[in-house]
Write an enzyme that holds these catalytic residues in place. Structure first.
Site, PDB file in Angstrom:
ATOM      1  N   LEU A 213       0.851  -1.189   0.000  1.00 44.19           N
ATOM      2  CA  LEU A 213       0.000   0.000   0.000  1.00 44.19           C
ATOM      3  C   LEU A 213       0.885   1.236   0.000  1.00 44.19           C
ATOM      4  O   LEU A 213       1.808   1.322   0.817  1.00 44.19           O
ATOM      5  CB  LEU A 213      -0.898   0.031   1.255  1.00 44.19           C
ATOM      6  CG  LEU A 213      -1.950  -1.070   1.401  1.00 44.19           C
ATOM      7  CD1 LEU A 213      -2.546  -1.041   2.796  1.00 44.19           C
ATOM      8  CD2 LEU A 213      -3.053  -0.909   0.351  1.00 44.19           C
ATOM      9  N   HIS A 214       0.615   2.159  -0.912  1.00 43.65           N
ATOM     10  CA  HIS A 214       1.446   3.364  -0.940  1.00 43.65           C
ATOM     11  C   HIS A 214       0.689   4.617  -1.363  1.00 43.65           C
ATOM     12  O   HIS A 214       1.167   5.735  -1.163  1.00 43.65           O
ATOM     13  CB  HIS A 214       2.640   3.171  -1.887  1.00 43.65           C
ATOM     14  CG  HIS A 214       2.266   3.218  -3.345  1.00 43.65           C
ATOM     15  ND1 HIS A 214       1.669   2.161  -3.981  1.00 43.65           N
ATOM     16  CD2 HIS A 214       2.375   4.205  -4.272  1.00 43.65           C
ATOM     17  CE1 HIS A 214       1.443   2.484  -5.238  1.00 43.65           C
ATOM     18  NE2 HIS A 214       1.857   3.709  -5.453  1.00 43.65           N
ATOM     19  N   ARG A 215      -0.499   4.469  -1.930  1.00 42.57           N
ATOM     20  CA  ARG A 215      -1.200   5.652  -2.439  1.00 42.57           C
ATOM     21  C   ARG A 215      -1.644   6.544  -1.287  1.00 42.57           C
ATOM     22  O   ARG A 215      -2.225   6.074  -0.314  1.00 42.57           O
ATOM     23  CB  ARG A 215      -2.400   5.243  -3.295  1.00 42.57           C
ATOM     24  CG  ARG A 215      -1.970   4.544  -4.575  1.00 42.57           C
ATOM     25  CD  ARG A 215      -3.059   4.517  -5.621  1.00 42.57           C
ATOM     26  NE  ARG A 215      -2.505   3.941  -6.843  1.00 42.57           N
ATOM     27  CZ  ARG A 215      -1.861   4.633  -7.778  1.00 42.57           C
ATOM     28  NH1 ARG A 215      -1.720   5.938  -7.637  1.00 42.57           N
ATOM     29  NH2 ARG A 215      -1.374   4.040  -8.847  1.00 42.57           N
TER      30      ARG A 215
END
Length: 374
Positions: A213-215
């Protein structure tokens, strides 16, 4: 021989240009230089990284660094313009949708240097995504569109691009993942940080899942991160999860007070080969990454995308990807379907066969031969 600048600004960009470099090295009609804009500093991008990709180190490192989107784009434009004026390449090839893609396309085009865009035509329809702005602007000035899926062809045609400039070639990211997966079969993986986790979880037929997860919309909002974290914790009660965490995301987990529980193993960011070795044998991948949606489809790994939209719909229409949004109930339900053997069965899309880069080089050779020198 005509000289092509191959532009990359971040680690995923190098994975996309690597097959093109290998294809260019196998022919004798075009020359190239690899331009690293320095948009992202990545400690994993060392000698071993380029050796794993089977490509040489960048010819030029511009060192653009960080800053706001405007500052970064401006710095890259100024530095790249100087390079183009000094050497005057026959064409500039950009990949993906990062700020470097946009900046170098603009600088080249204003010098009347033709632009080739690899992964052209992808659209999420979400104008809050910086990448969507980069995609739209880059494609508005591109000369040759190298397309990965049917939806991209439709978008470009609807935007008025000539059919003669649109080339459906397959996907260089797939070229690369197939190349690297084959390389892994001859590689000692015991030194990888996550190898003990993988060995322990797969002993006696066990399974595990991988999370990325990075957004910002997912990880920078406390309420959203809490909802997603709750879903991961629930899934992990049935399936051990491993989560390579970006430092910013790890800091957010701590500051938001989110406990993912004992069955979610947090590790640091992984080098490409180590990460591929981890996710290629996972029971399921839960992600908000664009590239990972495509790579999992290429290798047939079930993928649950925690986003409300995707600019890569072929991974949903044909591949192993399911778009679930950010509702915890849907995330958990889809994961359980996979675990019960009821998950989606996808296939590899047309022309995702590992030969996209060869097609790109052949087209560029023909197109440049037909052009008058700039």
């Amino acid at each position: 021989m005509p000289l092509i600048y191959l532009v990359a600004g971040a680690r995923p960009n190098f994975m996309k240009i690597a097959p093109i470099v290998r294809a260019l090295q196998s022919q004798a009609t075009l020359t190239f230089k690899i331009i690293h804009t320095g948009q992202h500093y990545d400690r994993e991008m060392n000698d071993v990284f380029f050796e794993e990709l089977g490509i040489p180190q960048p010819d030029i490192f511009m060192g653009a660094g960080g800053g706001s989107h405007a500052q970064q784009t401006a710095k890259i434009m100024v530095a790249f313009e100087e390079l183009c004026v000094a050497e005057r390449p026959a064409a500039v090839l950009v990949v993906g949708d990062v700020n470097s893609t946009l900046a170098c396309s603009i600088s080249a085009k204003k010098l009347n240097i033709p632009v080739a865009h690899v992964e052209a035509g992808l659209r999420s329809g979400d104008m809050t995504m910086p990448e969507e702005i980069n995609r739209l602007v880059t494609d508005s000035i591109t000369d040759w569109f190298f397309v990965t899926e049917p939806s991209a062809v439709s978008h470009l045609q609807r935007e008025g691009k000539p059919d003669s400039a649109i080339h459906y070639v397959g996907h260089v990211m797939v070229d690369n993942v197939l190349y690297q997966a084959d390389k892994l079969t001859h590689t000692d993986t015991s030194a990888y940080e996550t190898s003990p986790f993988k060995a322990a979880r797969t002993a006696n037929g066990g399974r595990y899942g991988v999370v990325t997860l990075h957004r910002p919309s997912n990880v920078d909002d406390a309420a959203m991160m809490s909802r997603i974290g709750g879903a991961l914790k629930e899934i992990a009660a049935d399936l051990p999860l491993i989560f390579p965490v970006h430092p910013r995301t790890r800091a957010n987990l701590a500051s938001f007070g989110i406990d993912l529980g004992p069955n979610v193993t947090l590790v640091g960011p992984q080098a490409y080969m180590a990460f591929l070795n981890l996710w290629k044998d996972a029971a399921v991948v839960l992600t908000d990454s664009g590239g990972l949606q495509e790579e999992t489809t290429a290798l047939g790994v079930p993928c649950i995308t925690i986003r409300d939209n995707t600019e890569r719909p072929v991974t949903v229409d044909e591949g192993s990807n399911v778009l679930v949004g950010t509702d915890p109930v849907r995330i958990v339900a889809e994961a359980r379907k996979v675990l019960h053997g009821e998950g989606k069965q996808g296939r590899r899309p047309h022309l995702w066969d590992g030969k996209a880069a060869e097609r790109i080089v052949a087209i560029l050779t023909t197109e440049l031969a037909a052009r008058e020198p700039v």
